[in-house]
Design a protein around this motif. Structure first.
Motif, PDB file in Angstrom:
ATOM      1  N   ASP A 162     -42.107 -55.060  32.440  1.00 40.30           N
ATOM      2  CA  ASP A 162     -42.927 -56.238  32.675  1.00 40.30           C
ATOM      3  C   ASP A 162     -42.102 -57.499  32.397  1.00 40.30           C
ATOM      4  O   ASP A 162     -42.252 -58.129  31.349  1.00 40.30           O
ATOM      5  N   SER A 171     -42.582 -64.577  29.004  1.00 37.76           N
ATOM      6  CA  SER A 171     -43.610 -65.426  28.399  1.00 37.76           C
ATOM      7  C   SER A 171     -43.548 -65.386  26.875  1.00 37.76           C
ATOM      8  O   SER A 171     -44.075 -66.269  26.222  1.00 37.76           O
ATOM      9  N   VAL A 172     -42.912 -64.358  26.291  1.00 37.38           N
ATOM     10  CA  VAL A 172     -42.855 -64.327  24.832  1.00 37.38           C
ATOM     11  C   VAL A 172     -41.459 -64.571  24.272  1.00 37.38           C
ATOM     12  O   VAL A 172     -41.311 -64.786  23.069  1.00 37.38           O
ATOM     13  N   SER A 173     -40.432 -64.550  25.105  1.00 35.30           N
ATOM     14  CA  SER A 173     -39.098 -64.594  24.531  1.00 35.30           C
ATOM     15  C   SER A 173     -38.061 -64.980  25.572  1.00 35.30           C
ATOM     16  O   SER A 173     -38.261 -64.804  26.762  1.00 35.30           O
ATOM     17  N   ALA A 180     -35.057 -63.584  25.285  1.00 32.59           N
ATOM     18  CA  ALA A 180     -34.017 -62.577  25.041  1.00 32.59           C
ATOM     19  C   ALA A 180     -33.626 -61.819  26.298  1.00 32.59           C
ATOM     20  O   ALA A 180     -32.576 -61.190  26.342  1.00 32.59           O
ATOM     21  N   VAL A 211     -36.122 -52.443  27.615  1.00 33.80           N
ATOM     22  CA  VAL A 211     -37.273 -51.697  28.124  1.00 33.80           C
ATOM     23  C   VAL A 211     -38.313 -52.665  28.675  1.00 33.80           C
ATOM     24  O   VAL A 211     -38.829 -52.483  29.784  1.00 33.80           O
ATOM     25  N   MET A 212     -38.606 -53.726  27.919  1.00 36.09           N
ATOM     26  CA  MET A 212     -39.660 -54.636  28.347  1.00 36.09           C
ATOM     27  C   MET A 212     -39.294 -55.340  29.635  1.00 36.09           C
ATOM     28  O   MET A 212     -40.151 -55.612  30.470  1.00 36.09           O
ATOM     29  N   ARG A 242     -35.569 -53.037  22.743  1.00 38.43           N
ATOM     30  CA  ARG A 242     -36.863 -53.634  23.110  1.00 38.43           C
ATOM     31  C   ARG A 242     -36.784 -54.519  24.349  1.00 38.43           C
ATOM     32  O   ARG A 242     -37.518 -54.292  25.304  1.00 38.43           O
ATOM     33  N   PRO A 243     -35.923 -55.541  24.324  1.00 46.41           N
ATOM     34  CA  PRO A 243     -35.891 -56.385  25.530  1.00 46.41           C
ATOM     35  C   PRO A 243     -35.484 -55.619  26.786  1.00 46.41           C
ATOM     36  O   PRO A 243     -35.996 -55.913  27.868  1.00 46.41           O
ATOM     37  N   VAL A 262     -42.220 -60.472  33.524  1.00 50.49           N
ATOM     38  CA  VAL A 262     -42.977 -61.717  33.351  1.00 50.49           C
ATOM     39  C   VAL A 262     -43.476 -61.829  31.918  1.00 50.49           C
ATOM     40  O   VAL A 262     -43.423 -62.897  31.300  1.00 50.49           O
ATOM     41  N   PHE A 263     -43.932 -60.703  31.382  1.00 50.55           N
ATOM     42  CA  PHE A 263     -44.414 -60.722  30.005  1.00 50.55           C
ATOM     43  C   PHE A 263     -43.274 -61.074  29.051  1.00 50.55           C
ATOM     44  O   PHE A 263     -43.418 -61.928  28.174  1.00 50.55           O
ATOM     45  N   LEU A 264     -42.133 -60.424  29.230  1.00 47.26           N
ATOM     46  CA  LEU A 264     -41.012 -60.697  28.328  1.00 47.26           C
ATOM     47  C   LEU A 264     -40.651 -62.178  28.373  1.00 47.26           C
ATOM     48  O   LEU A 264     -40.425 -62.809  27.347  1.00 47.26           O
TER      49      LEU A 264
END
Lengths: 246, 288
Positions: B167, B173-175, B177, B162-163, B159-160, B169-171
């Motif tokens: 994106d 902002s949520v984590s 990792a 690929v994210m 997951r991390p 910036v999105f990763l």
């Protein structure tokens, strides 16, 4: 517990010691809709980055309501997503489940239903398997809003969400913003279209490096305020002195 | 047919070992290559492969052609160069590709010099191009362990990883990792290159990583598909390359990479996802 979702305490944000936002004081109330407006280079995006925590203030303090740090959803300006990556709409939207499922949590049947729901809510039903590289600008923005929906955040930050987006899409997405208001979420959006600001956002912060006015939208959007903001100098004085304001 | 495809493996133990090693390598290198490519780090893989050389060479200098010494040396050198290149990029004006190019040229020259200090030209060829036909038990265990570790780690980091590509910036902002995931990923790259190095040498190890990955991009619109296809191409290339080397008396390592290269060129022309022929002759356009 205060009623503030965000508290700015004499906040100065910037890069390389040069302030982009200077000495900001004030509060964003919980459950309010606040627009941030101002000329290009006024520090609007910088301010959002400060709230998300991507940028440490040069001085002052940004306080968030308890536990809010983990419940912020942030939509940066459009360019950040790698559109060439082989990913479809469904998977892009599903990223919004991170706050609920994290690194390892399984996406169960109920989660999949929520993802489908979010995609339908932004009007993209049927587009689930489309690669993100084939989407139009408006469709891309719709997918990103679907992802925001799933994040279930109490504080939602939008950076120029309607720039280069057509009227129909803007209207649809604004309905989502209204829905968030009804669900008592706090929304802060950087905007350029004053018409949208007047129609949808009751609170407005007008900045031009320094806060010019902050409060009820009608009182902020007065001609004299807008004129002051427009006169802002795009200052990059190589001989700038150390700022000694308290 | 049997003579052509199966007999070499049935008759000769060293061919079976080579095939087993190649398949195990493809298992780990395939997915790693796909992620390297998607992260825009194809050349990073190449540079790190070269970076392993001086470490392995020092191992060779101390202990001769010994598996543990060269493995430890290679791992250390790979990690050191990965960190140094990262630091140079972060703290100086040099872009990452330039700093990697600098490190990889340095490593290559240094490595060749060190091997030549003690060894013969044959030793040098071993280090540069590997010995896929002489894989002993220890080497096979090393390669299969690396493949297992890689698959387990990638499953956890999927997951991390690929994210962060799609994106970042999105990763962020949520984590938090993203950073650790990237470091572990770089570690996996080095591990797989060290595994590949025993079979294919420092110069060709990266071939079984990048060629199948690049080919897979022409066949699948999503990451999972690409990983499966890249792994399959890697395995088939190993088998095909070994057969080609057996029947035509070619060096085995280069033959494997050549077959992978042919798979890439074939995909480039015939691939369904943006292959050349599909681009040039797309057929008449649809109604909607």
């Amino acid at each position: 517990m205060s009623r503030a979702a965000i508290r700015f305490d004499n906040v100065t944000l910037g890069y390389d010691r040069r302030p982009a936002v200077h000495h900001l004081d004030g509060e964003v109330a919980k459950g309010s809709l606040t627009a941030i407006i101002g000329p290009n280079g006024a520090g609007k995006s910088t301010l959002l980055k400060g709230v998300v925590g991507a940028l440490q203030p040069l001085s002052g303090k940004i306080g968030l309501a308890e536990g809010a740090r983990s419940r912020i959803a942030y939509l940066p300006q459009a360019a950040e997503v790698d559109r060439t990556f082989p990913l479809n709409v469904y998977d892009l939207v599903a990223m919004g489940m991170w706050s609920a499922r994290g690194l390892f949590g399984a996406i169960g049947r109920a989660d999949r239903a929520r993802i489908e729901e979010a995609i339908a809510a932004v009007g993209l039903a049927g587009f689930e398997r489309r690669p993100i590289g084939t989407l139009s600008g408006g469709q891309m923005q719709r997918s990103l809003f679907a992802r925001l929906l799933l994040q279930d955040a109490s504080l939602i930050l939008l950076d120029e969400p309607f720039t280069a987006i057509d009227e129909k899409t803007t209207a649809d997405l604004l309905n989502l913003v209204r829905r968030w208001r009804d669900e008592e979420r706090t929304v802060v959006a950087v905007l350029h279209d004053l018409d949208i600001v007047r129609r949808v956002f009751p609170q407005t912060l007008l900045i031009a490096r320094e806060p010019i006015a902050w409060g009820e939208t009608d009182s902020v959007l007065r001609p004299e305020n807008l004129l002051r903001a427009r006169r802002m100098i795009e200052a990059n004085d190589p001989f700038a002195l150390v700022c000694d304001r308290a | 047919m049997y003579e052509l495809l199966a007999a070499p493996f049935v008759e000769f133990d060293f061919m079976r070992r080579a095939l087993f090693g190649g398949i195990a390598l493809a298992l780990g290198a395939g997915p790693i290559g796909v992620f390297l490519m998607l992260r825009g780090m194809s050349l990073t893989g190449d540079a790190m492969a070269h970076a392993i050389l001086p470490g392995a060479a020092i191992g060779f200098l101390i202990a001769g052609l010994s598996l543990p010494a060269m493995t430890i040396g290679g791992l250390t050198a790979g990690v050191v160069v990965a960190i140094l290149a990262g630091l140079v990029t972060r703290y100086t004006a040099l872009k990452e590709d330039a700093s990697l190019a600098a490190f990889y040229l340095l490593s290559l020259a240094l490595g060749v010099t060190i091997v030549s200090l003690r060894g013969s030209n044959i030793d040098l060829m071993h280090v540069l191009f590997g010995t896929v036909l002489a894989l002993d038990d220890a080497a096979l265990i090393l390669i299969t362990s690396i493949a297992s570790i890689t698959l387990a780690a990638l499953a956890l980091l999927y997951r991390p990883l690929v994210m962060e590509c799609v994106d970042p910036v999105f990763l962020r902002s949520v984590s938090r990792a993203g950073g650790p995931a990237h470091l572990i990923f770089l570690g996996l790259v080095v591990l797989n290159l060290v595994g590949g190095f025993h079979a294919l040498g420092t110069l060709l190890a990266v071939g079984l990583m990048m060629l199948p990955a690049a080919a897979s991009r022409f066949w699948s619109p999503d990451v999972t598909g690409m990983i499966l296809i890249a792994t399959a191409i890697g395995m088939v290339s190993s088998a095909g390359g070994l057969l080609m080397s057996y029947h035509a008396a070619l060096p085995a390592g280069p033959a494997i990479i050549l077959v992978a290269g042919m798979a890439y060129i074939g995909s480039l022309f015939f691939g369904r996802e943006g292959g050349l022929i599909y681009r040039l002759v797309p057929g008449r356009h649809l109604e909607a």
